[in-house]
Scaffold this motif. Structure first.
Motif, mmCIF file in Angstrom:
data_model
loop_
_atom_site.group_PDB
_atom_site.id
_atom_site.type_symbol
_atom_site.label_atom_id
_atom_site.label_comp_id
_atom_site.label_asym_id
_atom_site.label_seq_id
_atom_site.Cartn_x
_atom_site.Cartn_y
_atom_site.Cartn_z
ATOM 1 N N HIS A 1 -4.239 -1.578 6.246
ATOM 2 C CA HIS A 1 -4.705 -0.294 5.712
ATOM 3 C C HIS A 1 -4.565 0.791 6.775
ATOM 4 C CE1 HIS A 1 -6.837 -0.551 1.722
ATOM 5 N NE2 HIS A 1 -6.479 -1.812 1.902
ATOM 6 N N ALA B 1 -10.515 -0.923 1.337
ATOM 7 C CA ALA B 1 -10.414 -2.354 1.618
ATOM 8 C C ALA B 1 -11.818 -2.943 1.548
ATOM 9 C CB ALA B 1 -9.804 -2.585 3.000
ATOM 10 N N LEU C 1 0.838 -1.205 0.000
ATOM 11 C CA LEU C 1 0.000 0.000 0.000
ATOM 12 C C LEU C 1 0.870 1.252 0.000
ATOM 13 C CD1 LEU C 1 -2.740 -1.042 2.617
ATOM 14 C CD2 LEU C 1 -2.905 -1.141 0.117
ATOM 15 N N LEU D 1 -7.476 4.915 -0.535
ATOM 16 C CA LEU D 1 -7.334 3.472 -0.332
ATOM 17 C C LEU D 1 -8.655 2.912 0.181
ATOM 18 C CD1 LEU D 1 -4.484 4.850 1.218
ATOM 19 C CD2 LEU D 1 -3.842 2.576 0.491
#
Length: 177
Positions: free
Chosen positions: A90, A134, A60, A132
């Protein structure tokens, strides 16, 4: 002259988190790739990693440091079992978490999976000017998140506001003197 905004393609990296999947049988990753490309966006990269927190967080961070990646979407590892560490990875990377993403994803999931929606830990955030997200490791969850949240917010033409129009301001705090 029209006031219509023109579409701006976004560069999106896709990460599947799984101890068993390969590209050939990665249905959730393929679901995301198909939808990303179908919407006119660019798949900047695609990888599969095992459920290892440090490896996920490192990937990431690598994508967040890459100016050719605007958004990272991961699928898998968001559940409650001991090997589900994607959310923790994350959160190791996030500068800011997007609490409403989790809430909205749960609201969208509930009519489809009922009380099982409580088991999802889908999340979203921002790091180094990169979004980002998830998502759970099912094609259905990826379809729901893309079709009902991400495709809309990653479309510059969507109003009253969208993720794309605030890209330039995501890391403005780093430019302040």
């Amino acid at each position: 002259m029209s006031n219509e905004k023109e579409f701006i393609p976004v560069r999106i990296a896709v990460l599947t988190v799984s101890d068993t999947r390969k590209i050939e049988d990665d249905k959730s990753g393929k679901t995301l790739v198909d939808r990303i490309e179908g919407a006119g966006h660019i798949v900047a990269d695609r990888k599969i990693l095992r459920d290892e927190r440090e490896q996920i967080a490192d990937q990431l961070r690598e994508w967040c440091a890459n100016k050719d990646v605007d958004v990272v979407i991961s699928t898998g590892g968001t559940g409650l079992t001991g090997r589900d560490v994607t959310v923790e990875a994350h959160r190791d990377v996030y500068e800011k978490e997007m609490d409403a993403f989790s809430t909205l994803f749960t609201m969208i999931s509930f009519p489809k999976v009922g009380m099982s929606a409580v088991q999802s830990r889908a999340c979203g955030g921002v790091a180094n000017g990169t979004y980002l997200f998830a998502l759970p490791g099912s094609p259905g969850a990826c379809k729901d998140a893309w079709d009902e949240i991400l495709s809309v917010q990653l479309d510059y033409r969507h109003g009253p506001c969208n993720f794309v129009e605030i890209f330039p301001r995501l890391d403005e705090h780093k430019r302040r003197k």
